[in-house]
Design a protein around this motif. Structure first.
Motif, mmCIF file in Angstrom:
data_model
loop_
_atom_site.group_PDB
_atom_site.id
_atom_site.type_symbol
_atom_site.label_atom_id
_atom_site.label_comp_id
_atom_site.label_asym_id
_atom_site.label_seq_id
_atom_site.Cartn_x
_atom_site.Cartn_y
_atom_site.Cartn_z
ATOM 1 N N ILE A 196 58.439 49.094 41.122
ATOM 2 C CA ILE A 196 57.041 48.684 41.012
ATOM 3 C C ILE A 196 56.499 48.486 42.424
ATOM 4 O O ILE A 196 57.013 47.666 43.186
ATOM 5 N N HIS A 197 55.482 49.250 42.764
ATOM 6 C CA HIS A 197 54.939 49.200 44.117
ATOM 7 C C HIS A 197 53.923 48.069 44.272
ATOM 8 O O HIS A 197 53.198 47.729 43.337
ATOM 9 N N ASP A 198 53.869 47.514 45.468
ATOM 10 C CA ASP A 198 52.836 46.539 45.803
ATOM 11 C C ASP A 198 51.482 47.242 45.873
ATOM 12 O O ASP A 198 51.404 48.475 45.859
ATOM 13 N N LEU A 199 50.425 46.451 46.003
ATOM 14 C CA LEU A 199 49.090 47.035 46.111
ATOM 15 C C LEU A 199 48.837 47.626 47.491
ATOM 16 O O LEU A 199 47.862 48.352 47.689
ATOM 17 N N ASP A 200 49.713 47.313 48.442
ATOM 18 C CA ASP A 200 49.591 47.801 49.816
ATOM 19 C C ASP A 200 48.284 47.319 50.447
ATOM 20 O O ASP A 200 47.780 46.254 50.107
ATOM 21 N N ASN A 201 47.728 48.120 51.320
ATOM 22 C CA ASN A 201 46.536 47.700 52.062
ATOM 23 C C ASN A 201 45.279 47.963 51.239
ATOM 24 O O ASN A 201 44.869 49.112 51.079
ATOM 25 N N ILE A 202 44.693 46.904 50.728
ATOM 26 C CA ILE A 202 43.442 47.056 49.990
ATOM 27 C C ILE A 202 42.332 46.372 50.774
ATOM 28 O O ILE A 202 42.577 45.485 51.590
ATOM 29 N N THR A 203 41.115 46.796 50.531
ATOM 30 C CA THR A 203 39.978 46.252 51.269
ATOM 31 C C THR A 203 39.587 44.882 50.714
ATOM 32 O O THR A 203 40.026 44.477 49.632
ATOM 33 N N ALA A 204 38.746 44.196 51.454
ATOM 34 C CA ALA A 204 38.265 42.886 51.003
ATOM 35 C C ALA A 204 37.505 43.016 49.689
ATOM 36 O O ALA A 204 37.613 42.154 48.805
ATOM 37 N N GLN A 205 36.749 44.104 49.554
ATOM 38 C CA GLN A 205 35.995 44.317 48.315
ATOM 39 C C GLN A 205 36.933 44.557 47.133
ATOM 40 O O GLN A 205 36.698 44.064 46.025
ATOM 41 N N GLU A 206 37.997 45.307 47.367
ATOM 42 C CA GLU A 206 38.966 45.558 46.299
ATOM 43 C C GLU A 206 39.731 44.285 45.949
ATOM 44 O O GLU A 206 40.064 44.059 44.780
ATOM 45 N N GLN A 207 39.991 43.452 46.940
ATOM 46 C CA GLN A 207 40.649 42.176 46.670
ATOM 47 C C GLN A 207 39.772 41.303 45.781
ATOM 48 O O GLN A 207 40.270 40.599 44.893
ATOM 49 N N GLU A 208 38.467 41.358 45.995
ATOM 50 C CA GLU A 208 37.543 40.608 45.141
ATOM 51 C C GLU A 208 37.621 41.105 43.698
ATOM 52 O O GLU A 208 37.559 40.306 42.754
ATOM 53 N N LEU A 209 37.762 42.416 43.529
ATOM 54 C CA LEU A 209 37.901 42.973 42.182
ATOM 55 C C LEU A 209 39.194 42.486 41.530
ATOM 56 O O LEU A 209 39.211 42.150 40.337
ATOM 57 N N VAL A 210 40.267 42.461 42.300
ATOM 58 C CA VAL A 210 41.547 41.965 41.777
ATOM 59 C C VAL A 210 41.409 40.497 41.377
ATOM 60 O O VAL A 210 41.858 40.084 40.295
ATOM 61 N N ASN A 211 40.776 39.710 42.233
ATOM 62 C CA ASN A 211 40.595 38.282 41.948
ATOM 63 C C ASN A 211 39.803 38.065 40.665
ATOM 64 O O ASN A 211 40.070 37.132 39.895
ATOM 65 N N ALA A 212 38.814 38.927 40.432
ATOM 66 C CA ALA A 212 38.003 38.813 39.214
ATOM 67 C C ALA A 212 38.785 39.263 37.987
ATOM 68 O O ALA A 212 38.559 38.768 36.876
ATOM 69 N N ALA A 213 39.712 40.193 38.186
ATOM 70 C CA ALA A 213 40.476 40.743 37.064
ATOM 71 C C ALA A 213 41.528 39.769 36.544
ATOM 72 O O ALA A 213 41.783 39.708 35.330
ATOM 73 N N LEU A 214 42.150 39.021 37.433
ATOM 74 C CA LEU A 214 43.323 38.228 37.063
ATOM 75 C C LEU A 214 43.079 37.203 35.947
ATOM 76 O O LEU A 214 43.880 37.134 35.002
ATOM 77 N N PRO A 215 42.016 36.392 35.993
ATOM 78 C CA PRO A 215 41.819 35.412 34.913
ATOM 79 C C PRO A 215 41.634 36.068 33.544
ATOM 80 O O PRO A 215 42.177 35.591 32.541
ATOM 81 N N GLU A 216 40.871 37.164 33.506
ATOM 82 C CA GLU A 216 40.646 37.863 32.240
ATOM 83 C C GLU A 216 41.937 38.494 31.740
ATOM 84 O O GLU A 216 42.250 38.443 30.548
ATOM 85 N N LEU A 217 42.691 39.070 32.652
ATOM 86 C CA LEU A 217 43.958 39.692 32.288
ATOM 87 C C LEU A 217 44.930 38.656 31.731
ATOM 88 O O LEU A 217 45.618 38.906 30.730
ATOM 89 N N LYS A 218 44.968 37.500 32.347
ATOM 90 C CA LYS A 218 45.855 36.437 31.872
ATOM 91 C C LYS A 218 45.497 36.028 30.448
ATOM 92 O O LYS A 218 46.378 35.852 29.593
ATOM 93 N N LYS A 219 44.204 35.898 30.167
ATOM 94 C CA LYS A 219 43.763 35.539 28.810
ATOM 95 C C LYS A 219 44.152 36.613 27.807
ATOM 96 O O LYS A 219 44.606 36.308 26.699
ATOM 97 N N ASN A 220 43.975 37.869 28.180
ATOM 98 C CA ASN A 220 44.324 38.979 27.287
ATOM 99 C C ASN A 220 45.808 38.965 26.940
ATOM 100 O O ASN A 220 46.197 39.156 25.781
ATOM 101 N N ILE A 221 46.638 38.752 27.947
ATOM 102 C CA ILE A 221 48.092 38.729 27.746
ATOM 103 C C ILE A 221 48.488 37.562 26.846
ATOM 104 O O ILE A 221 49.298 37.712 25.918
ATOM 105 N N GLU A 222 47.908 36.411 27.095
ATOM 106 C CA GLU A 222 48.228 35.229 26.293
ATOM 107 C C GLU A 222 47.833 35.415 24.831
ATOM 108 O O GLU A 222 48.537 34.957 23.923
#
Length: 229
Positions: A196-222
């Protein structure tokens, strides 16, 4: 919420797999993948046959859409315009890493054009439903995505090396935040998940997208786990 009929079908398929082919590689495409993969995992876990290296959520449709939409802007061949898409497989959880694509410079990060492209990739399914005037969804492109991922996995199972593609699997990347599954670039091997590869070098804008995705993803998994409790 998880459509009860989808959740029940996926759970019942997983139960049948436990009884008949407990060592099968399982590719889940039934939506919502963010929840149905955890349903399968928990069902197998309760039966004592869970092997996370053999369970995959197919997110290839997001990859195909991202490549097609970006190539239409860049004027390139979609087949030669790979885009890594990470996170999950619905709405805000879909995170295209456009900066890592060879054609990524065609859209300036953070620009209105970039925001529009990201939104189109995240909600491409809605575009299809609207085009069909509510008479269907993206069934043909889903079938194409399923075939594409299945062929990649079959090649890896036969020993072909170097096959890397995004897929939604049990992942350590954000496990410390309680997110057990995450889609990222995964190297496939003779036994399924190899690396499983890391996300490597992502931009600040892409990091913001990841940050927004995580809470929703956690709820979906739960929600997926809760269905099998």
């Amino acid at each position: 919420d998880i459509p009860q009929i989808n959740a029940s079908i996926v759970r019942d398929f997983a139960t049948a797999i436990v009884r008949n082919v407990p060592k099968a590689h399982i590719l889940v495409i039934s939506n919502p993948v963010n929840s149905t993969v955890p349903i399968v995992a928990r069902t197998l876990e309760k039966a004592g046959t869970y092997d996370p290296t053999r369970l995959f959520g197919i997110t290839t449709l997001d990859v195909v859409r991202a490549s097609r939409f970006l190539s239409s802007i860049a004027g390139t061949d979609p087949a030669q315009t790979p885009v890594t898409v990470v996170g999950g497989h619905s709405g805000v959880t879909i995170v295209p890493l456009l900066s890592q694509s060879s054609a990524g410079t065609a859209v300036e990060q953070g620009s209105e054009a970039w925001k529009a492209l990201v939104h189109r990739i995240q909600y491409g399914g809605d575009e299809v439903v609207q085009a069909k005037d509510g008479a269907g969804s993206a069934t043909l492109s889903m079938a194409y995505a399923a075939a594409k991922f299945t062929n990649l996995l079959l090649r890896a199972l036969k020993g072909e090396a170097g096959i890397v593609t995004p897929t939604f699997v049990k992942s350590p990347l954000f496990a410390s935040q309680g997110i057990e599954f995450f889609s990222s670039a995964v190297e496939l091997g003779p036994n399924g998940v190899k690396k499983i590869h890391d996300l490597d070098n992502i931009t600040a804008q892409e990091q913001e997208l990841v940050n927004a995705a995580l809470p929703e993803l956690k709820k979906n998994i739960e929600k997926g786990f809760a269905f099998v409790q």
